[in-house]
Write a protein that holds these residues in place. Structure first.
Motif, short mmCIF file in Angstrom:
data_model
loop_
_atom_site.label_atom_id
_atom_site.label_comp_id
_atom_site.label_asym_id
_atom_site.label_seq_id
_atom_site.Cartn_x
_atom_site.Cartn_y
_atom_site.Cartn_z
N ASP A 355 0.86 -1.18 0.00
CA ASP A 355 0.00 0.00 0.00
C ASP A 355 0.90 1.24 0.00
O ASP A 355 1.76 1.40 0.87
CB ASP A 355 -0.88 -0.03 1.25
CG ASP A 355 -1.84 1.15 1.32
OD1 ASP A 355 -1.78 2.04 0.44
OD2 ASP A 355 -2.65 1.19 2.26
N ILE A 356 0.71 2.14 -0.97
CA ILE A 356 1.58 3.31 -1.06
C ILE A 356 1.40 4.25 0.12
O ILE A 356 2.25 5.11 0.37
CB ILE A 356 1.35 4.08 -2.39
CG1 ILE A 356 -0.11 4.56 -2.48
CG2 ILE A 356 1.74 3.24 -3.57
CD1 ILE A 356 -0.34 5.54 -3.61
N ALA A 357 0.28 4.14 0.85
CA ALA A 357 0.06 4.99 2.02
C ALA A 357 0.77 4.47 3.26
O ALA A 357 0.78 5.13 4.31
CB ALA A 357 -1.44 5.13 2.29
N ASP A 358 1.38 3.27 3.17
CA ASP A 358 2.12 2.68 4.29
C ASP A 358 3.53 3.28 4.30
O ASP A 358 4.42 2.84 3.57
CB ASP A 358 2.17 1.17 4.11
CG ASP A 358 2.82 0.45 5.29
OD1 ASP A 358 3.53 1.12 6.07
OD2 ASP A 358 2.61 -0.77 5.41
N GLU A 359 3.74 4.32 5.12
CA GLU A 359 4.99 5.08 5.09
C GLU A 359 6.21 4.21 5.41
O GLU A 359 7.26 4.32 4.77
CB GLU A 359 4.92 6.24 6.08
CG GLU A 359 3.86 7.27 5.73
CD GLU A 359 3.83 8.42 6.72
OE1 GLU A 359 4.89 9.03 6.93
OE2 GLU A 359 2.75 8.68 7.28
N ARG A 360 6.08 3.35 6.41
CA ARG A 360 7.23 2.51 6.81
C ARG A 360 7.63 1.57 5.68
O ARG A 360 8.81 1.41 5.38
CB ARG A 360 6.89 1.74 8.08
CG ARG A 360 6.71 2.61 9.32
CD ARG A 360 6.33 1.79 10.52
NE ARG A 360 7.35 0.80 10.86
CZ ARG A 360 7.21 -0.12 11.81
NH1 ARG A 360 6.08 -0.15 12.54
NH2 ARG A 360 8.17 -0.96 12.07
#
Length: 425
Positions: A355-360
């Protein structure tokens, strides 16, 4: 008819017919054609009267044909995959054999052990042999294609009778796993109306097309890449066709067809609003693009989507050192993985489900691969659905874009290209 189909299905499930069986069949054609040609010119009664000498003559001629068959290798192909080149080899072998028979007649024509066989008889013999050998090969190929075709195929019409339309039709005919069967062509050119192409009729591109397609139980209209301007200019007709329950399939808009490469029906997708928007052709300096991408690490987000997957295909042709492909959709990503393995095995490609919104997770990917070029195509694009799911829309399209953009700056990405997020936001 069912018994023939059952027999064909049984045969095609076995190994290929041994080459000596094909040779024997072709030899029988030669003998039969020889008797038939002689009967045409001399009558059945005379043919029966000289059958002994005729048999000897045809045995001599048969030796010539066997030599020619050997030279042109007419019998060691697989009949079910016969092509135009195979038919040309058959013709070449027959011409060579006919010339050899002429030589036999010149040398031994007056001999008592040969029947009086004229040059006209030999020419007719050759024509009959070509007809028989072509027929059996085309017949076997046709039956194979029909029996091996998928059971759930849908009848499709193709808009376009030039190179693009014909290329799509050939792909439909040659692919055993094609979801379509060719039911007809469509053309806006009045000179093509009611003509036939590849064995099917060409229909006009007007309001009557819907009735024609419904009569033959067809609900798919495939548009040639060369006809995209035509459907953009005929908005009312396109709307009428769609409202009538006919599905319009087009080549992805990101793909600029060069007029030569293969067109595969597997690349088609249903027409959408973007495909119908009029647009000027943009000339791109392809050499400059190749120089930039060649040998570098390239990241593509949304790599399994309609635009992202086409970008993967386009960018792979420039031989990047490493492709980092990211998408949330597992099954489409598996298809991308197989495509890269089969078509560009020399390119190192990472297919990452994330998921591109998963910063880590994104930071780990940027830290490990440090892409020089990022093509950001990951976005929820169906606006009405996203209006019903605003939270997911904001998280993916806005936060996800910010995460990727910030990381691109932090890790020294040379260029960041945002592809499709704008319209969805």
């Amino acid at each position: 008819m069912k018994s023939i189909k059952s027999l064909a299905t049984w045969y095609f499930s076995k190994a290929a017919l041994p080459y000596w069986s094909i040779l024997i069949l072709d030899c029988l054609f030669v003998v039969f054609a020889g008797v038939l040609a002689y009967t045409v010119h001399h009558g059945s009664e005379h043919t029966l009267a000289v059958m002994g000498s005729l048999s000897v003559t045809l045995c001599v001629f048969l030796i010539c044909f066997i030599i020619a068959f050997r030279v042109f290798h007419t019998y060691d192909g697989v009949m079910r995959y016969s092509s135009f080149s195979d038919l040309l080899r058959v013709s070449g072998a027959v011409v060579m054999a006919v010339v050899m028979c002429f030589v036999i007649l010149l040398a031994f024509g007056s001999s008592d052990w040969l029947v009086e066989y004229s040059y006209a008889d030999i020419i007719l013999l050759g024509l009959f042999v070509i007809a028989f050998m072509w027929t059996i090969r085309v017949w076997v190929k046709t039956i194979f294609e029909e029996t091996s075709r998928r059971k759930d195929t849908r009848k499709a019409f193709i808009l376009g009778v030039q190179t693009g339309g014909v290329a799509l039709a050939k792909n439909i005919r040659s692919s055993s796993d094609s979801p379509y069967t060719l039911a007809g062509f469509v053309s806006p050119d009045p000179n093509m109306e009611n003509r036939r192409l590849m064995g099917v009729k060409v229909w006009p591109f007007d309001e009557g097309l819907v009735d024609v397609m419904k009569r033959v139980d067809s609900d798919v209209l495939i548009v040639s890449p060369l006809m995209m301007n035509e459907i953009r200019e005929r908005e009312s007709l396109v709307n009428y066709i769609v409202e009538s329950g006919i599905r319009i399939m087009v080549v992805p808009q990101a793909r600029e067809w060069d007029g030569k490469s293969d067109l595969r029906v597997s690349d088609l997708h249903p027409v959408n609003v973007e495909d119908l928007l009029p647009r000027e052709k943009i000339e791109v300096d392809m050499k400059a693009a190749a120089d930039l991408l060649h040998g570098n690490v390239v990241m593509i987000t949304g790599a399994a989507g309609s635009i992202g997957s086409e970008m993967v295909r386009q960018i792979a042709t420039y031989s990047p050192a490493h492709l980092v492909l990211i998408d949330q959709a597992e099954t489409p990503m598996h298809d991308i993985r197989l495509m890269m393995h089969n078509r560009w095995p020399e390119i190192k490609a990472e297919t990452i489900v994330a998921d591109i919104a998963d910063e880590r997770m994104m930071e780990r990917i940027f830290s490990e691969y440090r892409p020089k070029y990022v093509f950001h195509a990951a976005a929820y694009k169906h606006v009405p659905m996203m209006e019903d799911n605003p939270y997911e829309s904001v998280i993916n399209n806005i936060k996800g874009t910010k995460v990727i953009a910030d990381l691109a700056v932090r890790y020294g990405t040379r260029k960041f290209v945002m592809v499709s997020t704008d319209k969805a936001v």
